[in-house]
Design a protein around this motif. Structure first.
Motif: not given
Length: 411
Positions: A130-138, A74-82, A97-99, A140-145
């Protein structure tokens, strides 16, 4: 009630979040280059490759780097919404957005008797460390859940159970959030949700649980606690290698299997301690749900064969939830986690070449980061035990007056 002061505090919080996140987006969009290796390649190359396979209705079975539970799709496919953005750019926007969702949850949770805005500030300050790595892995989405699950847990155990199960099917570790749950409804909801979602993926997409084999075959990653043995050993003639293996840089050679096994034994011992704590703690105060979750994830992280930089996102999020409760005993562990986050960005990506070479600068950074995590783990475990397990013949801590600050869980 000082609404003016509260408004100023919220304004500063949002302004700080906005400025720091714009900087992160500028880095991942490559407007400015962050020093060190390109952390966005995982999204533009690896995630994008998985995306193409998942769109065909199957998991990437021929790729051993796919080491995630089925809901990760679901996380890997999520960019399809944009669709109007490229895959990578859409992913970065959704990570942001998850952040923001985490910030909104923590800001809301920080209001009311017995609550604090410290949690929101921990998140706002910790993520950019943590630098840009935060937005370059999924992650942060799991952390939101996970944050949503913990915040729901005090009053809505069923919602917590369902969200925890979803999080665990995204990346396993959120299952540890249930360590402090005492309501059967939370466990029942988690089991039901996990079974239902797992069955759905098993029926509709082949290879939903192939990741279990890939995870089993991993070695000792160069940033883990056990890896310090081999970093030092390389200076004394150890003849092993550092190679890209199963999607990460790992040590291969003599004694690696033994160190990996020792890490698994330590993980088992950590789970044994958590079970003992659960049996001795009785019926803890509501804030202990988050304190126990942070302690459990810290134990899991430091004993793991892999400590990737994005793992710190989990810890920052859970520490933030803890500190949204005034009664939480996790203040010192939270500070140690923030310090470890800053050292992590010095280690990856800034100093990763030194880590791979096992020079003394790289070893020092790694020892400092992992040492801070170990200190946070020991401190958290000690404080959790002392706050919830009463000595023989004594009443458990905290006293009833402190417990009354928070809304009790309904039966």
């Amino acid at each position: 009630m000082d609404t003016k002061g509260t408004g100023r505090s919220s304004a500063w919080l949002l302004a700080t979040w906005g400025v720091t996140r714009v900087v992160l987006l500028l880095f991942v969009f490559r407007v400015y280059a962050f020093p060190g290796p390109d952390v966005t390649s995982d999204v533009s190359v690896i995630y994008r490759g998985w995306y193409e396979a998942l769109r065909q209705g199957t998991f990437p079975l021929d790729d051993v780097t796919w080491q995630y539970p089925p809901a990760a799709a679901l996380a890997i496919l999520s960019p399809a919404v944009l669709p109007f953005l490229s895959y990578a750019h859409a992913f970065f926007v959704l990570a942001c957005v998850a952040d923001l969702v985490v910030l909104a949850l923590l800001r809301y949770a920080g209001r009311g008797p017995g609550r604090s805005s410290r949690g929101a500030w921990v998140w706002v300050a910790g993520v950019p460390l943590l630098g840009p790595t935060v937005y370059a892995r999924y992650d942060v989405m799991v952390t939101a859940v996970a944050v949503a699950a913990l915040l729901a847990g005090v009053r809505h155990p069923r919602a917590m159970g369902a969200l925890t199960a979803l999080g665990a099917l995204l990346k396993v570790w959120p299952a540890l959030l249930l360590v402090g749950a005492v309501r059967r409804r939370a466990w029942a909801a988690a089991a039901t949700t996990a079974a239902g979602v797992a069955l759905l993926f098993t029926v509709t997409m082949p290879g939903a649980f192939a990741f279990l084999t890939f995870q089993r075959d991993r070695g000792t990653e160069v940033e883990s606690l056990g890896a310090l043995v081999f970093h030092v050993a390389r200076h004394f003639g150890w003849d092993g290698q550092v190679l890209l293996n199963y999607g990460s840089i790992e040590f291969l050679g003599p004694w690696v299997a033994q160190v990996s096994t020792a890490a698994l034994v330590l993980t088992g011992a950590a789970f044994g301690w958590l079970l003992l704590w659960r049996l001795r703690a009785g019926r803890p105060a509501p804030y202990v749900l988050a304190d126990a979750a942070l302690t459990a994830v810290l134990l899991f992280t430091v004993t793991s064969r892999v400590i990737s930089p994005q793992y710190l996102v989990w810890l920052v999020g859970l520490a933030a939830v803890c500190l949204s409760h005034r009664a939480s005993r996790m203040g010192a562990p939270a500070v140690l986690i923030l310090l470890a986050s800053f050292v992590t960005v010095l280690e990856f990506p800034l100093g990763f070449s030194h880590v791979v070479l096992s020079d003394w600068y790289g070893i020092t950074l790694l020892a400092l980061r992992n040492g801070l995590l170990v200190a946070a783990t020991v401190t958290a475990a000690r404080r959790l035990w002392r706050a919830t397990v009463a000595p023989a013949g004594a009443a458990p801590f905290p006293p009833q007056a402190t417990r009354a600050e928070e809304t009790p869980v309904s039966s």
